[in-house]
Design a protein around this motif. Structure first.
Motif, PDB file in Angstrom:
ATOM      1  N   SER A  87       0.834  -1.213   0.000  1.00 25.77           N
ATOM      2  CA  SER A  87       0.000   0.000   0.000  1.00 25.77           C
ATOM      3  C   SER A  87       0.861   1.253   0.000  1.00 25.77           C
ATOM      4  CB  SER A  87      -0.926   0.005   1.220  1.00 25.77           C
ATOM      5  OG  SER A  87      -1.744  -1.147   1.245  1.00 25.77           O
ATOM      6  N   GLY A  88       1.946   1.218   0.782  1.00 26.17           N
ATOM      7  CA  GLY A  88       2.838   2.370   0.859  1.00 26.17           C
ATOM      8  C   GLY A  88       3.500   2.677  -0.469  1.00 26.17           C
ATOM      9  N   LEU A  91       0.818   4.327  -2.700  1.00 20.19           N
ATOM     10  CA  LEU A  91       0.522   5.698  -2.295  1.00 20.19           C
ATOM     11  C   LEU A  91       1.700   6.630  -2.571  1.00 20.19           C
ATOM     12  CD1 LEU A  91      -1.373   5.145   1.073  1.00 20.19           C
ATOM     13  CD2 LEU A  91      -2.306   6.138  -1.024  1.00 20.19           C
ATOM     14  N   ARG A  92       2.905   6.153  -2.289  1.00 16.58           N
ATOM     15  CA  ARG A  92       4.094   6.991  -2.489  1.00 16.58           C
ATOM     16  C   ARG A  92       4.280   7.376  -3.958  1.00 16.58           C
ATOM     17  NH1 ARG A  92      10.015   4.733  -0.876  1.00 16.58           N
ATOM     18  NH2 ARG A  92       9.537   3.453  -2.707  1.00 16.58           N
ATOM     19  N   SER A  93       3.774   6.524  -4.837  1.00 20.81           N
ATOM     20  CA  SER A  93       3.936   6.749  -6.276  1.00 20.81           C
ATOM     21  C   SER A  93       2.763   7.519  -6.883  1.00 20.81           C
ATOM     22  CB  SER A  93       4.077   5.402  -6.992  1.00 20.81           C
ATOM     23  OG  SER A  93       5.051   4.590  -6.377  1.00 20.81           O
ATOM     24  N   TRP A  94       1.810   7.969  -6.063  1.00 18.26           N
ATOM     25  CA  TRP A  94       0.565   8.541  -6.561  1.00 18.26           C
ATOM     26  C   TRP A  94       0.755   9.901  -7.217  1.00 18.26           C
ATOM     27  CZ3 TRP A  94      -3.471   5.331  -6.634  1.00 18.26           C
ATOM     28  CH2 TRP A  94      -4.720   5.829  -6.982  1.00 18.26           C
ATOM     29  N   THR A  99       0.224  11.952  -0.195  1.00 18.27           N
ATOM     30  CA  THR A  99       0.360  10.500  -0.387  1.00 18.27           C
ATOM     31  C   THR A  99       1.827  10.081  -0.388  1.00 18.27           C
ATOM     32  OG1 THR A  99       0.262  10.769  -2.806  1.00 18.27           O
ATOM     33  CG2 THR A  99      -1.799  10.294  -1.654  1.00 18.27           C
ATOM     34  N   GLY A 103       2.552   7.300   2.213  1.00 18.04           N
ATOM     35  CA  GLY A 103       3.085   6.047   1.692  1.00 18.04           C
ATOM     36  C   GLY A 103       4.427   5.702   2.301  1.00 18.04           C
ATOM     37  N   THR A 104       5.277   6.710   2.506  1.00 20.65           N
ATOM     38  CA  THR A 104       6.590   6.481   3.110  1.00 20.65           C
ATOM     39  C   THR A 104       6.450   5.978   4.543  1.00 20.65           C
ATOM     40  OG1 THR A 104       7.567   8.192   1.708  1.00 20.65           O
ATOM     41  CG2 THR A 104       8.797   7.544   3.669  1.00 20.65           C
ATOM     42  N   ILE A 107       5.306   2.334   4.440  1.00 23.01           N
ATOM     43  CA  ILE A 107       6.460   1.487   4.100  1.00 23.01           C
ATOM     44  C   ILE A 107       7.343   1.308   5.328  1.00 23.01           C
ATOM     45  CG2 ILE A 107       8.607   1.407   2.771  1.00 23.01           C
ATOM     46  CD1 ILE A 107       7.084   2.780   0.480  1.00 23.01           C
TER      47      ILE A 107
END
Length: 400
Positions: A87-88, A91-94, A99, A103-104, A107
């Protein structure tokens, strides 16, 4: 193929695939950080906080992992870790600042759970090969980290399904948790209830047991002080090298060599750790090499690449052997989880202070001599605790 051999292979693959996720999603950020800063208009301080978030997550959540594992069971907790990492990564790549940070953090929490519980998996599945399997999975972590970091910039120049740049690069990290889930989902279905029942009947450590145990503190401080020395030097190494007369390009090469040198112990130690678990002379040699590398860098800077390589080899070797103590100094999986949570929680808390303490010391002294000597003193103290931790003494619980 016999059932026993098949079970052994699946257990090994489970450990190795899980270990691929415990460094790569963290280290893959740095190569594309400049792209992220430009695209999302992040300041240097915001970017610095972003890179520190995983370490802060490790420090804050590691002590809580034991309770999570006791409540959910080992396999469900590891599944949770992989789902958080997955999930992280998404989200981090969104492509948004919120996000990116969220996301970080996810992770970081997922990796914290994996960091604490992977030694438990080794303890339960490979009780006679703890040091050997620990060395193997640390080596695999290095492979995953190196592959991910080295490919990020290349991925950022591609386009796939309307994704491009740093977003595409970071989303490619999904390969690692998906591989791990292919192993751990079937294991969850087949063994979760059995392992949870075993964990609930284990004799466990109370907080008082941990805080009053000399063995627990020896293991914790070995890991913590070792992590402090690494992050304290690595965080400032390029600038240190610049001030010693190296160009930015040469400093970058030497810094990359430091990262490479931390991969080697995972494979170099395999034949040694396969023979016996009691490695007092070995860990003293490795941890003292950290001190020698620092002193050499300070007083013989012309040979910086050698001293940095020696530092990396000694530091990672010490980490591998010390990490194996989590299983060797405990009697069951639940105890290993408790000691792992304490040692890694405090260890990463110490690690997060390293770069800031060194930076402030440099700012006050105007020279790198005192900061490097400070790290060297910590390395000596780490050597003392590592010598104590290597004694074959198991922790005991008050209820035993």
């Amino acid at each position: 193929m016999s059932t026993t051999l098949r079970t052994f292979i699946i257990a090994i693959l489970g450990v190795l695939f899980l270990s691929l996720n415990l460094r790569a999603p963290f280290t893959s950020l740095a190569p594309v950080l400049a792209q992220i800063m430009e695209d999302l208009h992040l300041s240097s301080s915001s970017a610095g906080f972003l890179t520190a978030l995983p370490l802060l997550s490790f420090a804050l959540f590691s002590p809580l992992v034991t309770k999570i594992s006791r409540r959910l069971g080992l396999e469900p907790s590891l599944l949770l870790a992989l789902l958080l990492i997955t999930s992280g990564i998404i989200l981090r790549s969104w492509g948004m600042v919120t996000t990116l940070y969220l996301g970080t953090v996810l992770i970081g929490i997922g990796i914290a759970i994996g960091n604490v519980l992977l030694p438990v998996v080794v303890k339960i599945n490979f009780p006679e090969r703890i040091a050997l399997i620990t060395s193997l999975y640390i080596f695999t972590m290095g492979i995953g980290s190196t592959l991910s970091s080295s490919l990020m910039v290349h991925f950022s120049h591609l386009t796939l399904f309307n994704l491009t740049g740093w977003q595409l690069a970071l989303i490619m990290n999904l390969l690692f948790p998906l591989l791990a889930l292919s192993i751990w989902l079937p294991k969850l279905r087949n063994r979760a209830s059995k392992v949870k029942q075993q964990q609930n009947t284990d004799v466990v450590f109370s907080m008082r047991d941990l805080l009053t145990s000399s063995v627990a503190w020896q293991v914790t401080l070995t890991l913590g002080l070792n992590s402090f020395t690494f992050y304290a030097l690595a965080g400032w190494l390029p600038k240190i090298l610049n001030n010693l007369g190296y160009s930015e390009i040469d400093a970058g090469y030497i810094y990359a060599f430091l990262q490479f040198s931390t991969m080697l112990p995972g494979i170099l130690l395999l034949p040694i750790l396969a023979k016996k678990n009691h490695q007092q002379l070995l860990i003293i040699l490795c941890s003292s090499s950290v001190f020698v590398g620092l002193i050499g860098l300070l007083y013989l800077p012309d040979f910086a690449i050698f001293w940095v390589g020696l530092f990396g080899l000694g530091n990672c070797s010490t980490f591998i052997i010390a990490l194996s103590f989590i299983g060797l100094r405990t009697s069951n999986g639940s105890q290993a989880a408790s000691l792992s949570g304490m040692s890694q929680g405090i260890g990463y808390a110490l690690a997060t202070t390293g770069p800031s303490i060194v930076g402030k010391t440099y700012a006050q002294s105007g020279s790198w001599t005192i900061p490097i000597l400070l790290i060297a003193v910590v390395a000596v103290i780490c050597t003392c605790f590592s010598a104590l931790a290597t004694r074959d003494i198991k922790m005991t619980a008050t209820s035993e």
